[in-house]
Design an enzyme around this catalytic site. Structure first.
Site, short mmCIF file in Angstrom:
data_model
loop_
_atom_site.label_atom_id
_atom_site.label_comp_id
_atom_site.label_asym_id
_atom_site.label_seq_id
_atom_site.Cartn_x
_atom_site.Cartn_y
_atom_site.Cartn_z
N LYS A 213 0.81 -1.26 -0.08
CA LYS A 213 0.03 0.19 0.03
C LYS A 213 0.70 1.16 -0.16
O LYS A 213 0.57 2.13 -0.87
CB LYS A 213 -0.91 0.04 1.46
CG LYS A 213 -1.66 1.28 1.38
CD LYS A 213 -2.81 1.32 0.24
CE LYS A 213 -3.46 2.78 0.27
NZ LYS A 213 -4.60 2.83 0.85
N CYS A 269 -4.83 10.98 1.73
CA CYS A 269 -3.84 9.66 1.71
C CYS A 269 -2.52 9.99 0.82
O CYS A 269 -1.61 9.78 1.81
CB CYS A 269 -4.46 8.57 0.70
SG CYS A 269 -6.04 7.94 1.47
N LYS A 332 -9.89 16.76 -5.17
CA LYS A 332 -10.04 16.28 -6.53
C LYS A 332 -11.50 16.24 -6.82
O LYS A 332 -12.40 16.46 -5.84
CB LYS A 332 -9.27 14.99 -6.64
CG LYS A 332 -10.09 14.02 -5.98
CD LYS A 332 -9.54 12.53 -6.42
CE LYS A 332 -10.09 11.38 -5.83
NZ LYS A 332 -9.81 10.00 -6.29
#
Ligand code: UDX
Length: 443
Positions: A213, A269, A332
């Site tokens: 990840k 993130c 976004k």
């Protein structure tokens, strides 16, 4: 097999609804009663296309639903109910540090442990520093009444906001870090509907699963910063980064995805994950391996300063009292998430330097107001740009891509637009009489 999902933020709510869609009985837990109440009445507390519909399709007590999905605040209920418990709590950046805050994940394990009285699998989905699964596994074995029969597995999630449901039901791959054949068999059974339709399954040890990840997010961030570094060189040399990235994308070894130059990455993130990764590498004595990520982060932050500089330039060298319209607040499009939003960061910097900033976003206004209450907010593009000396296009919502330059030219004070996402058509805007500037493109 009955499933619980602990933590009903972005990841948890999506995971719970998707597991119900795959046919499982699911119980979601959150420590926030208002969050549980909202979900139990069919309301998703964030904007995510398709998620509320899926929740309502399965929500217990709703007419016509499958009734497979319920929510609670009770750890005891969760312990009694679940054969597999998914931990989906968040791991934000620690205040003033690069490292991530593991307290939510740790407390989820600690609060769940006393209720694990029979053999169960506790599956971590949160993004954690490598080594966490091993540590949490030992902690769980010590505190659960079932002891080592309460096993841990790690199953990172790669969903993107705006595509969360589709990414969960049609993932590029499934990664599971396991320590026993039983844990692997349980997860294979659970994900059988996805594996059977061809989703690649990668079975690893704990640290590799954790690293997949962080490595994936670091690679994506690096790709974006690479093209943004090229944008800096384009600006210095008069080249066009949009043509450059288009040409690079034809090389199938490079590929065009995540190669869009502009204001750079934000969100909950990528920025915090690369910083936490650097911090963890430092703890492991491998900091040299990741010093490049420091540069990835710096390039990314420089794009924001460059946008502020361009806005100042367009205002004739001084921002004081100039009216600036900022289109976009979410980090976004197709999301109402404003965490580490490049658009709001730029808006805030401009305001600090004396500009009168008015922000408009199709979905993120409430969250933006909470985070930056001192900015002005408008209810539409037209209202935001009316009287503006410069318009900044900072989040590429579809609504902004289809703006009519002629219509807007009639209401602005000066027809000047800065395209922070390189998606507007420069010729169309210039033909309508606008001064069009973008990051990494010739003026
Ligand atoms: C990311 C990862 O993509 C996902 O796999 C992981 O599970 C969570 O983090 P997300 O944060 O939802 O997902 O957003 P993503 O679509 O990756 O975009 C991140 C940021 O990069 C956005 O601010 C976006 O505007 C920016 N970006 C993306 C670019 O600046 N250029 C690009 O070419 C692509």
């Amino acid at each position: 097999m009955k499933i619980t999902v602990i933590g009903t933020g972005y990841l948890g709510t999506t995971h719970a609804a998707c597991m119900a869609e795959l046919g499982f009985e699911v119980l979601g837990l959150d420590i926030l009663p208002e969050r549980v109440a909202a979900l139990a009445s069919g309301n998703v507390p964030m904007y995510e296309p398709g998620l509320e519909e899926l929740l309502r399709k399965h929500l217990h007590g709703l007419e016509g639903s499958t009734g497979r999905l319920r929510f609670t605040t009770s750890w005891e209920e969760v312990g009694d109910f679940g054969d597999v418990h998914f931990i989906c709590t968040n791991t934000p950046q620690r205040r003033g540090e690069f490292a991530c805050d593991m307290s939510y994940v740790e407390s989820a394990f600690d609060l769940l442990a006393p209720h694990l009285k029979r053999p169960t699998l506790v599956v971590g989905k949160s993004t954690v520093p490598v080594g966490s699964a091993d540590r949490l596994s030992r902690r769980l074995a010590e505190s659960a009444p079932a002891g080592a029969a309460a096993e841990v597995a790690w199953n990172p999630e790669f969903l993107r906001e705006g595509f969360a449901v589709d990414d969960t039901l049609n993932p590029d791959r499934l990664v599971i870090g396991v320590r026993s054949a039983e844990a692997e068999a349980t997860l294979r059974e659970l994900y059988a509907p996805l594996i059977d339709k061809g989703t690649p399954l990668v079975v690893t040890d704990f640290p590799t699963a954790e690293l997949v990840k962080t490595a994936a997010n670091s690679f994506l961030a690096t790709k974006i910063s690479f093209i943004n570094a090229m944008a800096e060189v384009c600006e210095a040399s008069g080249a066009d980064v949009v043509q450059l990235s288009g040409a690079l994308a034809h090389d199938t070894r490079i590929g065009g995805r995540f190669l869009n130059a502009g204001l750079g990455f934000g969100g909950g993130c990528l920025p915090k994950d690369i910083r936490a990764f650097m911090a963890r590498a430092g703890e492991l004595g491998a900091d040299q391996a990741l010093t490049f990520l420091r540069e990835v982060d710096s390039i990314n932050m420089r794009r924001r300063s460059r946008m502020v500089e361009l806005a100042r330039e367009q205002c004739g060298g001084a921002l004081l009292g100039r009216r600036i319209a900022v289109l976009g607040a979410a980090f976004k499009p197709d999301s109402d998430d404003v965490r580490d939003s490049p658009a709001l960061n730029v808006a805030g910097q401009l305001q600090l330097q004396g500009a009168q900033v008015t922000v408009y976003d199709p979905k993120a206004m409430d969250n933006a107001r909470k985070m930056f209450p001192a900015l002005n907010y408008a209810e539409s593009v037209l209202e935001a740009v009316t009287g503006a000396h410069v318009v900044l296009h900072l989040t590429e919502w579809q609504e902004f891509r289809s703006m009519d330059p002629d219509e807007l030219a009639e209401v602005v004070a000066e027809p000047r637009i800065l395209d922070g996402r390189n998606v507007l058509d420069p010729q169309q805007w210039r033909d309508a009489g606008w001064t069009y500037r973008a990051l990494g493109r010739p003026s």
